[in-house]
Motif scaffolding. Structure first.
Motif, PDB file in Angstrom:
ATOM      1  N   ILE A 148       0.848  -1.202   0.000  1.00 57.75           N
ATOM      2  CA  ILE A 148       0.000   0.000   0.000  1.00 57.75           C
ATOM      3  C   ILE A 148       0.882   1.250   0.000  1.00 57.75           C
ATOM      4  O   ILE A 148       0.656   2.199  -0.765  1.00 57.75           O
ATOM      5  N   ALA A 149       1.908   1.223   0.836  1.00 57.88           N
ATOM      6  CA  ALA A 149       2.807   2.389   0.896  1.00 57.88           C
ATOM      7  C   ALA A 149       3.489   2.604  -0.459  1.00 57.88           C
ATOM      8  O   ALA A 149       3.594   3.741  -0.930  1.00 57.88           O
ATOM      9  N   SER A 150       3.894   1.501  -1.114  1.00 55.80           N
ATOM     10  CA  SER A 150       4.560   1.646  -2.419  1.00 55.80           C
ATOM     11  C   SER A 150       3.609   2.248  -3.439  1.00 55.80           C
ATOM     12  O   SER A 150       3.999   3.091  -4.246  1.00 55.80           O
ATOM     13  N   ARG A 151       2.351   1.804  -3.390  1.00 56.39           N
ATOM     14  CA  ARG A 151       1.379   2.323  -4.353  1.00 56.39           C
ATOM     15  C   ARG A 151       1.157   3.825  -4.118  1.00 56.39           C
ATOM     16  O   ARG A 151       1.147   4.622  -5.060  1.00 56.39           O
ATOM     17  N   ARG A 152       1.050   4.207  -2.852  1.00 53.22           N
ATOM     18  CA  ARG A 152       0.854   5.637  -2.561  1.00 53.22           C
ATOM     19  C   ARG A 152       2.076   6.444  -3.004  1.00 53.22           C
ATOM     20  O   ARG A 152       1.937   7.551  -3.520  1.00 53.22           O
ATOM     21  N   LEU A 153       3.247   5.873  -2.786  1.00 53.29           N
ATOM     22  CA  LEU A 153       4.466   6.583  -3.177  1.00 53.29           C
ATOM     23  C   LEU A 153       4.460   6.837  -4.687  1.00 53.29           C
ATOM     24  O   LEU A 153       4.768   7.947  -5.135  1.00 53.29           O
ATOM     25  N   SER A 154       4.081   5.811  -5.479  1.00 53.46           N
ATOM     26  CA  SER A 154       4.094   6.072  -6.928  1.00 53.46           C
ATOM     27  C   SER A 154       2.995   7.046  -7.333  1.00 53.46           C
ATOM     28  O   SER A 154       3.228   7.889  -8.200  1.00 53.46           O
ATOM     29  N   THR A 155       1.814   6.978  -6.697  1.00 49.67           N
ATOM     30  CA  THR A 155       0.760   7.953  -7.018  1.00 49.67           C
ATOM     31  C   THR A 155       1.273   9.371  -6.776  1.00 49.67           C
ATOM     32  O   THR A 155       1.138  10.269  -7.618  1.00 49.67           O
ATOM     33  N   LEU A 156       1.898   9.549  -5.613  1.00 49.55           N
ATOM     34  CA  LEU A 156       2.421  10.865  -5.235  1.00 49.55           C
ATOM     35  C   LEU A 156       3.497  11.321  -6.218  1.00 49.55           C
ATOM     36  O   LEU A 156       3.476  12.452  -6.716  1.00 49.55           O
ATOM     37  N   GLN A 157       4.435  10.414  -6.506  1.00 52.76           N
ATOM     38  CA  GLN A 157       5.559  10.810  -7.356  1.00 52.76           C
ATOM     39  C   GLN A 157       5.119  11.091  -8.782  1.00 52.76           C
ATOM     40  O   GLN A 157       5.614  12.021  -9.419  1.00 52.76           O
ATOM     41  N   GLU A 158       4.172  10.274  -9.284  1.00 48.09           N
ATOM     42  CA  GLU A 158       3.717  10.496 -10.662  1.00 48.09           C
ATOM     43  C   GLU A 158       3.023  11.841 -10.809  1.00 48.09           C
ATOM     44  O   GLU A 158       3.289  12.597 -11.739  1.00 48.09           O
ATOM     45  N   ARG A 159       2.143  12.139  -9.848  1.00 43.63           N
ATOM     46  CA  ARG A 159       1.444  13.436  -9.924  1.00 43.63           C
ATOM     47  C   ARG A 159       2.447  14.579  -9.766  1.00 43.63           C
ATOM     48  O   ARG A 159       2.360  15.601 -10.446  1.00 43.63           O
ATOM     49  N   HIS A 160       3.408  14.379  -8.857  1.00 45.97           N
ATOM     50  CA  HIS A 160       4.359  15.471  -8.666  1.00 45.97           C
ATOM     51  C   HIS A 160       5.203  15.742  -9.909  1.00 45.97           C
ATOM     52  O   HIS A 160       5.516  16.882 -10.227  1.00 45.97           O
ATOM     53  N   LYS A 161       5.533  14.679 -10.628  1.00 47.25           N
ATOM     54  CA  LYS A 161       6.323  14.844 -11.858  1.00 47.25           C
ATOM     55  C   LYS A 161       5.611  15.785 -12.823  1.00 47.25           C
ATOM     56  O   LYS A 161       6.233  16.643 -13.447  1.00 47.25           O
ATOM     57  N   GLU A 162       4.286  15.602 -12.948  1.00 50.75           N
ATOM     58  CA  GLU A 162       3.524  16.478 -13.854  1.00 50.75           C
ATOM     59  C   GLU A 162       3.595  17.930 -13.378  1.00 50.75           C
ATOM     60  O   GLU A 162       3.822  18.842 -14.165  1.00 50.75           O
ATOM     61  N   ILE A 163       3.417  18.099 -12.049  1.00 48.81           N
ATOM     62  CA  ILE A 163       3.458  19.466 -11.498  1.00 48.81           C
ATOM     63  C   ILE A 163       4.842  20.075 -11.728  1.00 48.81           C
ATOM     64  O   ILE A 163       4.979  21.208 -12.180  1.00 48.81           O
ATOM     65  N   GLN A 164       5.862  19.270 -11.443  1.00 49.13           N
ATOM     66  CA  GLN A 164       7.243  19.762 -11.585  1.00 49.13           C
ATOM     67  C   GLN A 164       7.511  20.198 -13.032  1.00 49.13           C
ATOM     68  O   GLN A 164       8.103  21.249 -13.287  1.00 49.13           O
ATOM     69  N   PHE A 165       7.036  19.385 -13.975  1.00 50.64           N
ATOM     70  CA  PHE A 165       7.251  19.711 -15.383  1.00 50.64           C
ATOM     71  C   PHE A 165       6.583  21.044 -15.718  1.00 50.64           C
ATOM     72  O   PHE A 165       7.170  21.912 -16.361  1.00 50.64           O
ATOM     73  N   GLU A 166       5.344  21.225 -15.221  1.00 45.70           N
ATOM     74  CA  GLU A 166       4.640  22.490 -15.489  1.00 45.70           C
ATOM     75  C   GLU A 166       5.359  23.673 -14.831  1.00 45.70           C
ATOM     76  O   GLU A 166       5.492  24.735 -15.440  1.00 45.70           O
ATOM     77  N   GLN A 167       5.835  23.462 -13.609  1.00 47.36           N
ATOM     78  CA  GLN A 167       6.556  24.548 -12.924  1.00 47.36           C
ATOM     79  C   GLN A 167       7.820  24.909 -13.706  1.00 47.36           C
ATOM     80  O   GLN A 167       8.191  26.077 -13.798  1.00 47.36           O
ATOM     81  N   MET A 168       8.476  23.894 -14.255  1.00 48.56           N
ATOM     82  CA  MET A 168       9.707  24.134 -15.015  1.00 48.56           C
ATOM     83  C   MET A 168       9.398  24.883 -16.317  1.00 48.56           C
ATOM     84  O   MET A 168      10.129  25.786 -16.707  1.00 48.56           O
ATOM     85  N   GLN A 169       8.277  24.515 -16.974  1.00 46.11           N
ATOM     86  CA  GLN A 169       7.934  25.196 -18.233  1.00 46.11           C
ATOM     87  C   GLN A 169       7.712  26.691 -18.005  1.00 46.11           C
ATOM     88  O   GLN A 169       8.006  27.509 -18.873  1.00 46.11           O
ATOM     89  N   LYS A 170       7.200  27.025 -16.809  1.00 49.07           N
ATOM     90  CA  LYS A 170       6.934  28.440 -16.510  1.00 49.07           C
ATOM     91  C   LYS A 170       8.224  29.276 -16.455  1.00 49.07           C
ATOM     92  O   LYS A 170       8.177  30.495 -16.441  1.00 49.07           O
ATOM     93  N   GLN A 171       9.360  28.590 -16.370  1.00 50.89           N
ATOM     94  CA  GLN A 171      10.628  29.320 -16.265  1.00 50.89           C
ATOM     95  C   GLN A 171      11.076  29.884 -17.610  1.00 50.89           C
ATOM     96  O   GLN A 171      11.896  30.798 -17.664  1.00 50.89           O
ATOM     97  N   VAL A 172      10.539  29.304 -18.697  1.00 52.92           N
ATOM     98  CA  VAL A 172      10.987  29.733 -20.023  1.00 52.92           C
ATOM     99  C   VAL A 172      10.638  31.214 -20.225  1.00 52.92           C
ATOM    100  O   VAL A 172       9.513  31.638 -19.968  1.00 52.92           O
ATOM    101  N   GLY A 173      11.658  31.985 -20.647  1.00 53.04           N
ATOM    102  CA  GLY A 173      11.447  33.420 -20.856  1.00 53.04           C
ATOM    103  C   GLY A 173      11.916  34.258 -19.672  1.00 53.04           C
ATOM    104  O   GLY A 173      12.170  35.452 -19.808  1.00 53.04           O
ATOM    105  N   ARG A 174      12.067  33.615 -18.505  1.00 50.25           N
ATOM    106  CA  ARG A 174      12.535  34.376 -17.325  1.00 50.25           C
ATOM    107  C   ARG A 174      14.028  34.669 -17.438  1.00 50.25           C
ATOM    108  O   ARG A 174      14.767  33.919 -18.080  1.00 50.25           O
ATOM    109  N   VAL A 175      14.471  35.724 -16.774  1.00 53.15           N
ATOM    110  CA  VAL A 175      15.912  35.966 -16.661  1.00 53.15           C
ATOM    111  C   VAL A 175      16.291  35.693 -15.205  1.00 53.15           C
ATOM    112  O   VAL A 175      15.698  36.269 -14.290  1.00 53.15           O
ATOM    113  N   VAL A 176      17.216  34.746 -15.011  1.00 52.82           N
ATOM    114  CA  VAL A 176      17.567  34.357 -13.638  1.00 52.82           C
ATOM    115  C   VAL A 176      19.071  34.526 -13.425  1.00 52.82           C
ATOM    116  O   VAL A 176      19.845  34.507 -14.384  1.00 52.82           O
TER     117      VAL A 176
END
Ligand code: SAH
Ligand code: F3S
Length: 434
Positions: A351-379
């Motif tokens: 059960i813990a492994s299944r929850r871990l993958s649910t969490l990680q998979e959803r987070h990957k999508e969020i992370q990708f979107e957060q990263m895309q928002k960086q395009v065009g920024r000057v850092v």
């Protein structure tokens, strides 16, 4: 000249402890570092015990050291597992020459020549010990601001291995900052298990900073300090004064670790974290409000004893609401000497492994979107890592990895970079104005 092979597992404090070990050894005799175990005169493994995995890794590593080492080479075990297993390590691996705990690093030269020495006193006070200087990074200086941890999170073994929390007097910290800057450091990383609890207890009188916000102000006044990071703060101690300093001090990098552990207030109580889901969300909202471009990272444990589907949904809810830029996620691992290890209702591993993958998979999508928002920024990027393909990499102010075309004259420089492309874990860009 003797050769030292040192392997470091675990957190940034362990990385700093390994630097301290190298520095202290060099006080006694000159060592050069080697990546080749076979030619080492001294082999040290600096261990982590926060989860079961690194502990089992210790014994498999030790077995391979024994086979590969040259005649007469010594093997030492340092760090958190050394602290809590002590002489059991020598019982299980009698070829180990010495064991030195995470709170006894300054004694490394003493244990070196004593066969089967075990130095693991977790009440030993190293808070005013001035270690020799050694740094593995030229531009980034790790600096401890406290030792130990006074919290008693019910899942965590760190208070057992690193002992009670003592803050290092700010005069010593500031001296270290000044030395680091003189030797070329641009970025200071303040380290503690609980940095924003700074000032809770000192072992000597000092007229300097009495809390973390004051310490940040003092460090930022040191000439030559260009960037300040810190690791790790605790959500409970993120008061408004601290968050305002974080937001308004231009030297403080806009990256913050806010370790959630669980989104369920019921579980947070059982974890003894001292805050609720609402408090956590309130702090993250405040951080994003004060610093819209901030990067927030977090730690989450799934499968803590008693975690129901409902509790897990609360964690997923926080993930959706805060949209963490980086996630460190773990399956709960029962640790010796911790209350949670004997709690009833341990969650089945599947059960813990299944929850871990649910969490990680959803987070990957969020992370990708957060990263895309960086395009065009000057850092602003501090370049540290010269690659072989005509590229050079560094960290943006918010901690993101940025790669540009460039050569060694950029090493140690902070430049404005326009982000042109985003991947899941790294950004590509061009130096602005070139
Ligand atoms: N205050 C520390 C936390 C050290 S432990 C810091 O400065 O980073 C790092 C992370 O490991 C914790 O935040 C927690 O998410 C995780 N962890 C600790 N004990 C654990 C356990 N028993 N099982 C799984 N993960 C654990
Ligand atoms: Fe561990 Fe909690 Fe301290 S996670 S290091 S006991 S703040």
């Amino acid at each position: 000249m003797k050769k030292l092979y040192i392997e470091t597992l675990g957190c940034a404090m362990n990385v700093r402890d390994s630097e301290h070990i190298i520095a202290e050894l060099n006080k006694k005799e000159n060592y050069t570092l080697t990546d080749n175990i076979k030619e080492a005169d001294l082999i040290i493994i600096n261990t982590c015990s926060v989860r079961e995995k690194p502990v089992s890794k210790l014994f498999s590593e030790l077995g391979s050291f024994k086979i590969k080492k040259k005649d007469g080479a010594k093997i030492g075990v340092a760090g958190c597992t050394a602290s809590h297993l002590g002489k059991e390590i020598i019982k299980r691996a009698p070829y180990v020459d010495f064991v030195i705990g995470a709170r006894n690093v300054s004694k490394i030269t003493e244990v070196l020549d004593k066969k089967h020495a075990i130095e693991i006193d977790t009440s030993y006070d190293e808070s005013t010990y001035e270690f020799e200087d050694y740094r593995s990074s030229k531009y980034k200086a790790l600096i401890n601001i406290s030792i130990g941890c006074d919290k008693s999170c019910s899942f965590c073994i760190v208070p057992v291995t690193r002992g009670e929390e003592i803050s290092i007097p700010s005069s010593l910290i500031i001296n270290e900052v000044k030395r680091a800057v003189k030797n070329g450091a641009k970025e200071i990383v303040l380290l503690g298990q609980n940095v924003n609890n700074y000032g809770r207890r000192f072992s000597t009188n000092d007229n300097g900073a009495k809390n973390f916000t004051q310490l940040l102000k003092e460090v930022s006044k040191v000439e030559g300090v260009e960037r300040i990071r810190f690791q790790s703060p605790h959500p409970l101690h993120m008061d408004d004064e601290f968050l305002e300093e974080f937001a308004n001090n231009p030297k403080i990098c806009k990256q913050i670790h806010v370790p959630l552990q669980s989104g369920s207030t019921k579980l947070l109580k059982e974890m003894k974290r001292g805050y609720s889901k609402e408090w956590f969300l309130n702090r993250c909202n405040k951080i994003r409000e004060l610093v819209p471009d901030v990067a927030i990272s977090t730690d989450i444990i799934v499968g803590f004893p008693g975690e129901s589907e409902e509790d897990f949904k609360e964690t997923m809810d926080v993930l959706e609401k805060v949209r963490f830029d980086t996630l460190f996620s773990f399956k709960y691992s029962p640790r010796p000497h911790t209350p949670a290890a004997s709690y009833p209702n341990q969650v089945p591993s599947e059960i813990a492994s299944r929850r871990l993958s649910t969490l990680q998979e959803r987070h990957k999508e969020i992370q990708f979107e957060q990263m895309q928002k960086q395009v065009g920024r000057v850092v602003k990027v501090l370049f540290e890592d010269l690659r072989s393909d005509g590229k050079i990499a560094g960290r943006a102010d918010d901690g993101r990895l940025v790669v540009v075309k460039g050569s060694e004259e950029l090493l140690g420089e902070i430049k404005d970079v326009k982000i042109t492309k985003a991947y899941l874990t790294q950004l590509e860009g061009e130096i602005s104005g070139v």
